[in-house]
Design an enzyme around this catalytic site. Structure first.
Site, mmCIF file in Angstrom:
data_model
loop_
_atom_site.group_PDB
_atom_site.id
_atom_site.type_symbol
_atom_site.label_atom_id
_atom_site.label_comp_id
_atom_site.label_asym_id
_atom_site.label_seq_id
_atom_site.Cartn_x
_atom_site.Cartn_y
_atom_site.Cartn_z
ATOM 1 N N TYR A 120 -40.706 36.328 8.184
ATOM 2 C CA TYR A 120 -40.200 35.384 9.198
ATOM 3 C C TYR A 120 -40.159 33.927 8.701
ATOM 4 C CZ TYR A 120 -45.036 34.977 11.369
ATOM 5 O OH TYR A 120 -46.352 34.791 11.656
ATOM 6 N N GLU A 121 -39.490 33.097 9.448
ATOM 7 C CA GLU A 121 -39.216 31.709 9.027
ATOM 8 C C GLU A 121 -38.430 31.658 7.723
ATOM 9 O OE1 GLU A 121 -40.098 30.344 12.244
ATOM 10 O OE2 GLU A 121 -39.351 29.004 10.689
ATOM 11 N N GLY A 122 -37.524 32.594 7.517
ATOM 12 C CA GLY A 122 -36.791 32.681 6.253
ATOM 13 C C GLY A 122 -37.559 33.570 5.312
#
Lengths: 574, 574
Positions: free
Chosen positions: B431-433
């Site tokens: 997550y978050e890239g």
């Protein structure tokens, strides 16, 4: 996309990389003709694709449970096991005198790979039974053989291994289970065993426990341990099931994965047992079973990697995200065309190939040892076993981790199924001797021959790299360099009289050895394709991108203990 | 052994490695005196040890559930959150004009580390709120700020980020959520968002969603996206909660880990929203939040690693197995004295140090940028952010995996708790890239300055290694060699006009960069101890055993795309 058995990979490895033809050329395995092998692989492919693969999620979602002292297994597992047994596959490599097919272990290894890939938790059951069959074949009395082997080979009964106790894990010699002679040739076995995979089930028949315990006059440590057959039901003379034995499943463990495989705490309360092998020689007998099982567990890692890889690849061929670099150039339009995704998939595939080639080479060496009796083959098999186990299971972890990554956010959602591989495979790096124990075995016991087995393999790789240096220098040269570095690291290991100096780097040494072996097997595959084919392209990927990891691993391997023990417990706790 | 906040590590890193004194020397952060920092760290240490750590298992065993459209959180979580809010800690780095303490982000980073180590799933909530506060501070109108910031900073309300949709994950620009002007300055937001962490809860107050959506005249792709504040309850003029907005939690995901953090599918059905920042400039505003969050997620990985490490170390100090090499030489008699176990623990600790030093350096650069406005600091922070995120979370995965391994069979049993770290932390690499996206960001956007930021860091490391070459050659020389290899790899990256050539090796490049950074920070620590101390000993371990991994990584980094695309989809599927 459902699971597809990787039959082409097995055939290619058999024919071009691990030398299956040498096995088939022996008298012992003359029946293992290409046609027979093909037919068997195809049948097993069908079984695992159609019957086993659909069970995999069921095992996770509907774990084995303990109900009134009896284990109820996951929905469909009993049928899946029955289908395997009815094909006669449990006895694929068992002796023909008790109903086995007597075919090479290399073939059984391919079977175990497919069973593991399609349903890891159910696949552990036949793995244990196979190991028990081998231990009994080598060590049991004829009377015991006559009772147990036909039933285990037919799958009517199943087998377990009982080593671990709460205070005796890696240190088996610390076990406290006791065996008292009953005076009638049997023994009364008492004690608690933990982590007993498939300790019970509802498939019917008997559950046959091979239990390590100490006789009253047994010395402390591993030298005083004996091995006993302790069945759930005492068999009658005619082989039918008699009275229940004094043993029970106390509880099942709540595990991170492998939910379909019941992991039991077993209690033996004066249970009747029969000695297998000689008194106090239980560890030697158990080692027969463990060596088989270690290779088998390595293959579990590979199978899980195969399953995880196929799932990730299928996802990458469906999922669209962003403009890909191949848009308008014949690309798929899906994420498989993004460089980093393709890099992940190629890494996964390249290491599955490496791990599989190592495991199958180990199996070939075992078969050649059986067929020829030549000690070099036994030594080769013994040397490759810890590498096959540790690298196979490491590959299972790495590939299933990348499999989750390829799925992005969906990988973390259980319904996708990618996470199950990641959870399930984790234990394979632990059981049957942790990977750390495997690495210690490699640099200590497996080098007690003054490094002969290691150096024979190193010489073989170097010789192969030499012959290809002119023809394919861009691939042969890095392999040659890597095997020289491996030779130096091996010489360093052999020079350490204090084994603990070796242990301080044994895990990276084992992994570095596997990296170099990977270069060897990939290059063999490339050569078989004349440098033009899918495996040649994979070889280039491997040699340029993954082989260089040996540098860091082998540097780490040869540092010794000084820096480790300089770091005190206080330093680590500060 | 319960969780113990690693206060000494923070103090040492602040004082001797990442240069916290430079921050405290600025006018902007003049209040961050050593005494203040110490007092805050101690308070947070107490909070996380006493209140948060006991919640960690509860979050796993008693996951958040959706009951009649409302999320019920894990037992004790509301109290844990309240304790954090009541300390004022949510606003540690928020502006003082709305109730924050205005202290350095570096301090908040240490807090997030401890929150993550003690209870990762609850810790995600303040992380999101912090990011929302920062986004609002930078981009919201004064009216919005006045309503939301005081409540978010006090913890009365909490914040979320709504980016992802089923067909728009890494490719945010593909999103379909719509925003229609209502004519009164507000907008009607419609669409479905997935993977919304802490999308709802029962802590009371409001849940404030920052939602990306497209206005009717928004261009396709990321350029046509705008950002909206869409609260669960419409706030009244006086800040009290008004009517429920037209949004709902459709379902919660069933995840492999992080069970205490509710991951929601959110449905917006003409919900009232307020524009944050300018129309069509939503991505820029979201990036403020994301950059903060990326560093925060990297720190989640480090925190989880810390928790896993402490658990493994404690186990290794209790568990006895076999005779250890230190028996009779002042050893503990437990498995920590076995070379391979100590090697694992030292590796874990060495990489936690590395990852923490990288993350805190990134935070220091952010603070220095805020305090001085010097573009070099902003560039340094931007460059380090993807490394901090990807290497921090990779460390979380590696350390939690080894944490399980140290436990042996017990590691696979859920009751032990080691497995939870392994399951929980897995999502942080996604997550978050994803870490792949981070690496692409590093070699593309973060090198758009012609490599200036990269080379400034490389020069700094080289200069440091130079100065120590005479004094401590056995450690400085390998670092010098490694930074030269990194320089070459960086030059190779910069020479690739086609970014996809860089992407083909961006992940190993990022990891190789982190390895070299680790050498730099470890050696700085060793120097601060005059070469004699626990961190100097750890530095020797790192430089001899882990730094050499850069060789394989940077070789892998600079191969380009040719071998990747030579491997066709058919090759990968064969």
């Amino acid at each position: 996309m459902p699971f597809r058995a990787p039959l082409e990979d097995f055939r290619f490895l058999f024919d071009h990389v691990v030398g299956f033809a040498d096995i088939a050329a022996t008298e012992r395995f003359a029946e293992a003709s290409p046609e027979t092998v093909d037919a068997i692989l195809s049948e097993l492919g069908k079984l695992t694709e159609e019957i086993w693969a659909p069970l995999n999620r069921s095992g996770d979602l509907d774990p084995a449970t303990l109900e009134n002292g009896v284990v109820r297994t996951s929905k469909g597992f009993a049928d899946g096991f029955r289908a395997l047994a009815e094909g006669g596959w449990l006895g694929l490599s068992a002796g023909e005198e008790h109903g086995g097919m007597g075919l090479p272990l290399t073939l059984t290894s391919a079977m175990n790979d497919m069973l593991s890939a399609s349903c890891l938790s159910l696949g552990l059951n036949p793995l244990l039974t196979q190991g028990q069959v081998e231990a009994l074949e080598h060590h049991a009395s004829d009377a015991l053989k006559a009772i147990y082997l036909p039933k285990l080979i037919s799958g009517e009964w199943t087998g377990t291994m009982n080593l671990t106790e709460p205070a005796a894990g890696s240190d088996v010699g610390a076990l406290r289970s006791k065996a008292e002679p009953n005076g009638d040739g049997t023994y009364a076995i008492s004690g608690q065993k933990i982590y007993i995979s498939w300790g019970d089930h509802d498939f019917g028949g008997n559950v046959c426990h091979l239990v390590l315990a100490r006789l009253p006059d047994g010395a402390p440590g591993t030298k005083g341990i004996s091995l006993f057959m302790v069945p759930k039901y005492l068999p009658n003379e005619d082989g039918s099931l008699g009275d229940a034995n004094s043993l029970r499943v106390v509880s099942l463990e709540h595990k991170m994965g492998l939910h379909g495989s019941p992991t039991a705490v077993m209690e033996y309360d004066g249970a009747t047992g029969w000695l297998v092998g000689e008194e106090h020689k239980g560890m030697a007998a158990m080692f027969t079973m463990m060596n088989n099982a270690r290779l088998g567990v390595g293959i579990q890692g590979i199978g899980a990697a195969e399953g995880a890889y196929q799932k990730a690849l299928a996802f990458s061929l469906e999922r669209k995200q962003g403009r890909t670099p191949l848009e308008g150039k014949g690309g798929t339009g899906t994420i498989v065309d993004h460089a980093d995704v393709r890099r992940m998939l190629a890494s996964m595939r390249a290491d599955i190939f490496t791990a599989r080639a190592i495991a199958l080479s180990c199996a070939v060496a075992l078969d050649m040892s059986t067929a020829t009796g030549a000690p070099e083959w036994a030594a080769r098999a013994a040397f490759l076993t810890p590498i096959a186990k540790a690298f196979g299971t490491e590959t299972g972890m790495r590939v299933s981790e990348e499999g989750v990554q390829v799925h992005g956010g969906m990988g973390f959602i259980e319904e996708t199924g990618a996470a199950q591989y990641y959870r399930d495979v984790r234990v394979t790096a632990i059981y049957e001797g942790t990977n750390g124990i495997q690495a210690m075995d490699l640099v200590a016991r497996k080098m007690m021959d003054k490094g002969e087995a290691a150096m024979a393999l190193i010489d073989e790789i170097e010789g192969f790299a030499e012959t290809l240096r002119a023809e394919a220098p861009e691939l042969a040269e890095p392999l040659w360099q890597s095997v020289e570095t491996l030779r130096e690291a091996t010489e360093w290991m052999l020079a350490q009289g204090d084994l603990n100096e070796r242990f301080a780097g044994s895990v990276p040494y084992l992994m570095g050895f596997a990296r170099v072996l990977g270069g060897y097997f990939h290059l063999k595959a490339a050569q078989a394709e004349g440098g033009q084919g899918p495996r040649a392209r994979l070889a280039e990927f491997y040699i340029r991108r993954l082989l260089p990891e040996h540098v860091g691993l082998l540097a780490h391997a040869t540092v010794g203990t000084a820096d480790l023990y300089a770091l005190s417990v206080e330093d680590l706790s500060a």
